[in-house]
Design a protein around this motif. Structure first.
Motif, PDB file in Angstrom:
ATOM      1  N   VAL A  24       0.917  -1.275  -0.038  1.00 36.78           N
ATOM      2  CA  VAL A  24      -0.075  -0.047   0.141  1.00 36.78           C
ATOM      3  C   VAL A  24       0.683   1.327  -0.081  1.00 36.78           C
ATOM      4  N   ILE A  25       1.668   1.471   0.871  1.00 38.03           N
ATOM      5  CA  ILE A  25       2.894   2.442   1.039  1.00 38.03           C
ATOM      6  C   ILE A  25       3.613   2.624  -0.225  1.00 38.03           C
ATOM      7  N   ASP A  26       3.989   1.594  -1.073  1.00 33.97           N
ATOM      8  CA  ASP A  26       4.673   1.590  -2.338  1.00 33.97           C
ATOM      9  C   ASP A  26       3.713   2.199  -3.400  1.00 33.97           C
ATOM     10  N   SER A  27       2.540   1.402  -3.095  1.00 35.09           N
ATOM     11  CA  SER A  27       1.615   2.207  -4.315  1.00 35.09           C
ATOM     12  C   SER A  27       1.393   3.751  -4.036  1.00 35.09           C
ATOM     13  N   ILE A  28       0.975   4.128  -2.850  1.00 29.03           N
ATOM     14  CA  ILE A  28       0.775   5.405  -2.672  1.00 29.03           C
ATOM     15  C   ILE A  28       2.230   6.137  -3.044  1.00 29.03           C
ATOM     16  N   GLU A  29       3.436   6.007  -2.596  1.00 34.23           N
ATOM     17  CA  GLU A  29       4.462   6.631  -3.136  1.00 34.23           C
ATOM     18  C   GLU A  29       4.577   6.921  -4.516  1.00 34.23           C
ATOM     19  N   GLN A  30       4.108   5.820  -5.339  1.00 30.77           N
ATOM     20  CA  GLN A  30       4.206   6.076  -6.771  1.00 30.77           C
ATOM     21  C   GLN A  30       3.327   6.774  -7.375  1.00 30.77           C
ATOM     22  N   ILE A  31       2.118   7.041  -6.959  1.00 31.22           N
ATOM     23  CA  ILE A  31       1.098   7.773  -7.243  1.00 31.22           C
ATOM     24  C   ILE A  31       0.667   8.992  -6.562  1.00 31.22           C
ATOM     25  N   GLY A  32       1.022   9.024  -5.379  1.00 29.58           N
ATOM     26  CA  GLY A  32       0.603   9.740  -4.242  1.00 29.58           C
ATOM     27  C   GLY A  32       0.875  11.374  -4.367  1.00 29.58           C
ATOM     28  N   SER A  33       1.726  11.766  -5.250  1.00 30.20           N
ATOM     29  CA  SER A  33       1.816  13.278  -4.939  1.00 30.20           C
ATOM     30  C   SER A  33       0.626  13.896  -5.579  1.00 30.20           C
ATOM     31  N   THR A  34       0.371  15.225  -5.170  1.00 29.75           N
ATOM     32  CA  THR A  34      -0.913  15.726  -5.524  1.00 29.75           C
ATOM     33  C   THR A  34      -0.935  16.049  -7.042  1.00 29.75           C
ATOM     34  N   TRP A  35       0.116  16.449  -7.421  1.00 29.70           N
ATOM     35  CA  TRP A  35       0.201  16.814  -8.873  1.00 29.70           C
ATOM     36  C   TRP A  35       0.158  15.488  -9.828  1.00 29.70           C
ATOM     37  N   ARG A  36       0.707  14.548  -9.479  1.00 31.98           N
ATOM     38  CA  ARG A  36       0.519  13.083 -10.086  1.00 31.98           C
ATOM     39  C   ARG A  36      -0.938  12.744  -9.919  1.00 31.98           C
ATOM     40  N   LEU A  37      -1.611  12.818  -8.937  1.00 29.64           N
ATOM     41  CA  LEU A  37      -3.208  12.355  -8.786  1.00 29.64           C
ATOM     42  C   LEU A  37      -3.889  13.374  -9.552  1.00 29.64           C
ATOM     43  N   ILE A  38      -3.634  14.463  -9.793  1.00 35.21           N
ATOM     44  CA  ILE A  38      -4.405  15.710 -10.467  1.00 35.21           C
ATOM     45  C   ILE A  38      -4.330  15.384 -12.049  1.00 35.21           C
ATOM     46  N   VAL A  39      -2.993  14.885 -12.471  1.00 30.84           N
ATOM     47  CA  VAL A  39      -2.845  14.706 -13.888  1.00 30.84           C
ATOM     48  C   VAL A  39      -3.674  13.362 -14.282  1.00 30.84           C
ATOM     49  N   LEU A  40      -3.237  12.400 -13.229  1.00 24.02           N
ATOM     50  CA  LEU A  40      -3.782  11.128 -13.649  1.00 24.02           C
ATOM     51  C   LEU A  40      -5.410  11.010 -13.659  1.00 24.02           C
ATOM     52  N   HIS A  41      -6.038  11.823 -12.700  1.00 27.72           N
ATOM     53  CA  HIS A  41      -7.476  11.846 -12.632  1.00 27.72           C
ATOM     54  C   HIS A  41      -7.932  12.694 -13.827  1.00 27.72           C
ATOM     55  N   ASP A  42      -7.193  13.940 -14.074  1.00 26.49           N
ATOM     56  CA  ASP A  42      -7.567  14.559 -15.525  1.00 26.49           C
ATOM     57  C   ASP A  42      -7.439  13.634 -16.589  1.00 26.49           C
ATOM     58  N   LEU A  64       4.491  20.481 -14.549  1.00 28.83           N
ATOM     59  CA  LEU A  64       3.588  19.559 -15.646  1.00 28.83           C
ATOM     60  C   LEU A  64       4.483  18.740 -16.231  1.00 28.83           C
ATOM     61  N   SER A  65       5.421  19.325 -16.756  1.00 35.07           N
ATOM     62  CA  SER A  65       6.623  18.183 -17.516  1.00 35.07           C
ATOM     63  C   SER A  65       7.199  17.601 -16.793  1.00 35.07           C
ATOM     64  N   ARG A  66       7.658  17.825 -15.328  1.00 30.59           N
ATOM     65  CA  ARG A  66       8.198  17.082 -14.687  1.00 30.59           C
ATOM     66  C   ARG A  66       7.102  15.759 -14.296  1.00 30.59           C
ATOM     67  N   VAL A  67       6.140  16.124 -13.950  1.00 25.45           N
ATOM     68  CA  VAL A  67       5.261  15.241 -13.449  1.00 25.45           C
ATOM     69  C   VAL A  67       4.685  14.174 -14.660  1.00 25.45           C
ATOM     70  N   LEU A  68       4.763  14.718 -15.790  1.00 24.84           N
ATOM     71  CA  LEU A  68       4.306  13.801 -17.087  1.00 24.84           C
ATOM     72  C   LEU A  68       5.326  13.101 -17.095  1.00 24.84           C
ATOM     73  N   ASP A  69       6.676  13.469 -17.041  1.00 27.11           N
ATOM     74  CA  ASP A  69       7.830  12.535 -17.067  1.00 27.11           C
ATOM     75  C   ASP A  69       7.851  11.541 -16.262  1.00 27.11           C
ATOM     76  N   ASP A  70       7.710  11.818 -15.032  1.00 23.39           N
ATOM     77  CA  ASP A  70       7.620  10.730 -14.039  1.00 23.39           C
ATOM     78  C   ASP A  70       6.382   9.607 -14.193  1.00 23.39           C
ATOM     79  N   LEU A  71       5.375  10.242 -14.720  1.00 20.45           N
ATOM     80  CA  LEU A  71       4.151   8.990 -15.018  1.00 20.45           C
ATOM     81  C   LEU A  71       4.588   8.220 -16.045  1.00 20.45           C
TER      82      LEU A  71
END
Length: 115
Positions: A24-42, A64-71
């Motif tokens: 659970v913690i590993d999952s949250i760390e991978q998707i859990g930043s606010t910006w990652r969640l916002i982009v994934l949701h969008d 946005l560029s950094r988050v998209l690269d991470d995702l």
């Protein structure tokens, strides 16, 4: 049952809990930043151009560029470059990213009830 046997069972139970908590913690760390969640949701609504995402998320270009690269690196998002004039970059969810849609739905239901 001897005292040592009970302690051993408790430790086994703790190990099982730790393993499930770790996933659970590993999952949250991978998707859990606010910006990652916002982009994934969008991106649940479908493929979007970089500038569409920038407008809809209110993120700066750099963020946005950094988050998209991470995702993209973690396999949640795919990038498509359209080289015809005008040049455009499109982003969409991968199968891994789309698998989060029901999770977002459940979180929204929980939030509606409890927040």
């Amino acid at each position: 049952m001897a005292v040592g046997d009970q302690q051993s069972n408790d430790l086994d139970s703790d190990d099982e809990y730790s393993e499930s908590a770790c996933s659970v913690i590993d999952s949250i760390e991978q998707i859990g930043s606010t910006w990652r969640l916002i982009v994934l949701h969008d991106l649940q609504d479908g493929e979007k151009r970089f500038n569409e995402l920038k407008r809809s998320t209110d993120a700066s270009s750099r963020t946005l560029s950094r988050v998209l690269d991470d995702l993209q690196e973690t396999g949640f998002v795919t990038r498509r470059l359209e080289e015809d004039a005008p040049v455009a970059t499109y982003y969409s969810l991968t199968e891994k990213g789309r698998s989060l849609c029901p999770v977002f739905d459940e979180i929204e239901e929980w939030a509606d009830e409890w927040l």
